[in-house]
Write an enzyme that holds these catalytic residues in place. Structure first.
Site, mmCIF file in Angstrom:
data_model
loop_
_atom_site.group_PDB
_atom_site.id
_atom_site.type_symbol
_atom_site.label_atom_id
_atom_site.label_comp_id
_atom_site.label_asym_id
_atom_site.label_seq_id
_atom_site.Cartn_x
_atom_site.Cartn_y
_atom_site.Cartn_z
ATOM 1 C CG ASN A 88 -7.352 -1.878 -5.968
ATOM 2 O OD1 ASN A 88 -6.594 -2.725 -5.908
ATOM 3 N ND2 ASN A 88 -7.568 -0.889 -5.251
ATOM 4 C CG ASP A 133 -2.065 0.718 1.103
ATOM 5 O OD1 ASP A 133 -2.422 1.319 -0.040
ATOM 6 O OD2 ASP A 133 -2.933 1.168 2.128
ATOM 7 N N GLY A 134 0.183 2.451 -0.680
ATOM 8 C CA GLY A 134 1.104 3.655 -0.532
ATOM 9 C C GLY A 134 1.837 3.853 -1.765
ATOM 10 C CG HIS A 173 0.481 2.449 -9.654
ATOM 11 N ND1 HIS A 173 0.080 2.128 -8.255
ATOM 12 C CD2 HIS A 173 -0.717 3.224 -10.058
ATOM 13 C CE1 HIS A 173 -1.303 2.628 -7.988
ATOM 14 N NE2 HIS A 173 -1.519 3.475 -9.095
ATOM 15 C CD GLU A 207 2.488 -14.013 15.179
ATOM 16 O OE1 GLU A 207 2.175 -12.894 15.560
ATOM 17 O OE2 GLU A 207 2.220 -15.032 15.833
ATOM 18 C CB SER A 211 -8.087 -4.028 2.604
ATOM 19 O OG SER A 211 -7.658 -2.977 3.162
ATOM 20 N NE ARG A 239 -4.174 5.908 -5.147
ATOM 21 C CZ ARG A 239 -5.365 5.805 -5.309
ATOM 22 N NH1 ARG A 239 -6.191 5.995 -6.353
ATOM 23 N NH2 ARG A 239 -6.185 5.380 -4.096
HETATM 24 C C1 FPP Z 1 -1.555 0.040 -3.783
HETATM 25 O O1 FPP Z 1 -1.256 1.647 -3.697
HETATM 26 C C2 FPP Z 1 -1.187 -0.258 -5.278
HETATM 27 C C3 FPP Z 1 -1.916 -0.681 -5.926
HETATM 28 C C4 FPP Z 1 -3.552 -0.848 -5.684
HETATM 29 C C5 FPP Z 1 -1.586 -1.527 -7.371
HETATM 30 C C6 FPP Z 1 -0.395 -2.102 -7.298
HETATM 31 C C7 FPP Z 1 -0.168 -2.904 -8.536
HETATM 32 C C8 FPP Z 1 0.947 -3.316 -9.316
HETATM 33 C C9 FPP Z 1 2.133 -2.338 -8.971
HETATM 34 C C10 FPP Z 1 1.133 -4.086 -10.386
HETATM 35 C C11 FPP Z 1 1.741 -5.383 -9.930
HETATM 36 C C12 FPP Z 1 1.475 -6.396 -10.883
HETATM 37 C C13 FPP Z 1 2.320 -7.571 -10.793
HETATM 38 C C14 FPP Z 1 1.755 -8.695 -11.771
HETATM 39 C C15 FPP Z 1 3.108 -8.145 -9.866
HETATM 40 P P1 FPP Z 1 -2.265 2.541 -3.454
HETATM 41 O O2 FPP Z 1 -2.418 2.695 -5.148
HETATM 42 O O3 FPP Z 1 -3.575 2.106 -3.072
HETATM 43 O O4 FPP Z 1 -1.548 3.900 -3.118
HETATM 44 P P2 FPP Z 1 -2.285 4.775 -2.012
HETATM 45 O O5 FPP Z 1 -2.433 4.058 -0.755
HETATM 46 O O6 FPP Z 1 -1.093 6.017 -1.740
HETATM 47 O O7 FPP Z 1 -3.621 5.398 -2.474
#
Ligand code: FPP
Length: 259
Positions: free
Chosen positions: A86, A37-38, A55, A227, A216, A40
């Site tokens: 998402n 998470d995080g 991303h 854990e 979530s 963005r």
């Molecule tokens: C969480 O941060 C990230 C996501 C919801 C998407 C992450 C997905 C990828 C990087 C693709 C990976 C793919 C493979 C096949 C390994 P957030 O967007 O929720 O950021 P935030 O918490 O700051 O809003």
């Protein structure tokens, strides 16, 4: 006062080596699952850039983290890449993540280290909701690694745990209706066998980045005894020492409970 860069790098690498030694002395989790998470917030607050850059960096971190896990011989690694919720994000963002995922799956399936270490790649979730290009990438990664079992890299995509549970309940109910299964024979094992993760052991450690303390809709059934570890760092900023600290915390808890 800020430490000079070179000195802080040396101090960190020494600390990293010491942590690694400590961690290698203890029990290594068999299965580690990550709620990444995080992305963005990292882009906005640390990179001063757009969310896609977050991303992109988040995806690079997955590949880096997988190497750390291989180094520690962690047999199962699961990442929560994309939840059913998402899909409600901006169309542009969803499309970007889908293209990123498709490329990542192809690249990983062709990666020398994946083959040297015999890592099986699997993607679980409701594939019917994914674009064809991603479905094709999932098939490619699956085909190229399906004969491996030394290590396992699982990606939860278009995944929601409640939906997974409902789907398992429906499968079981159908079997009961068709007299293939008796109600009294439904056990925890029967139920687990109807989940996407039927042949994956439950996670020993679930880790979430970015300071949010929530699950979530991730592996609700499977993490009953796991854990849980939460850290404030944003996923793309997750460092090797953060990873080792998480394992060390897991080991300290296991030791305490075992006494
Ligand atoms: C969480 O941060 C990230 C996501 C919801 C998407 C992450 C997905 C990828 C990087 C693709 C990976 C793919 C493979 C096949 C390994 P957030 O967007 O929720 O950021 P935030 O918490 O700051 O809003």
């Amino acid at each position: 006062m800020r430490m000079p860069r070179a000195l802080s790098r040396t101090a960190y690498s020494r600390y990293g080596r010491e942590l690694l030694k400590e961690v290698l002395d203890g029990p290594i989790p068999n299965h580690i699952a990550m709620i990444m998470d995080g992305n963005r917030r990292y882009a906005a607050e640390i990179l001063d850039s757009d969310r896609n850059e977050g991303h992109r960096k988040g995806e690079e971190k997955i590949e880096e983290m997988l190497e750390w896990c291989l180094e520690l011989k962690i047999k199962y690694v699961t990442v929560y890449a994309f939840s059913t919720e998402n899909f409600k994000r901006d169309k542009d963002e969803v499309e970007f993540i889908m293209t990123l995922s498709e490329r990542a799956l192809h690249r990983m399936a062709d990666n020398k280290k994946i083959h040297e270490n015999k890592v099986r790649i699997r993607v679980f979730g409701d594939h019917s909701t994914l674009p064809d290009s991603v479905k094709e990438a999932i098939r490619y990664a699956d085909e190229r690694t399906s004969s491996y079992s030394d290590f396992n890299f699982n990606v939860a995509m278009a995944y929601g745990s409640r939906q997974e549970i409902i789907s398992a309940v429906k499968d079981i109910a159908r079997k009961v209706a068709n007299h293939e299964l008796e109600v009294d024979d439904i056990s925890e094992e029967t139920f687990s066998e109807h989940l996407y993760t039927s042949d994956i052991p439950d996670p020993d450690l679930v880790l979430r980045t970015s300071g949010e303390v929530r699950i979530s809709n991730f592996l609700l059934w499977q993490l009953a005894y796991s854990e849980l570890y939460f850290t404030d760092v944003y996923w793309p900023g997750f460092r090797y020492i953060d990873f080792l600290r998480a394992i060390r915390s897991y080991q300290q808890r296991i030791r305490r409970y075992g006494e």
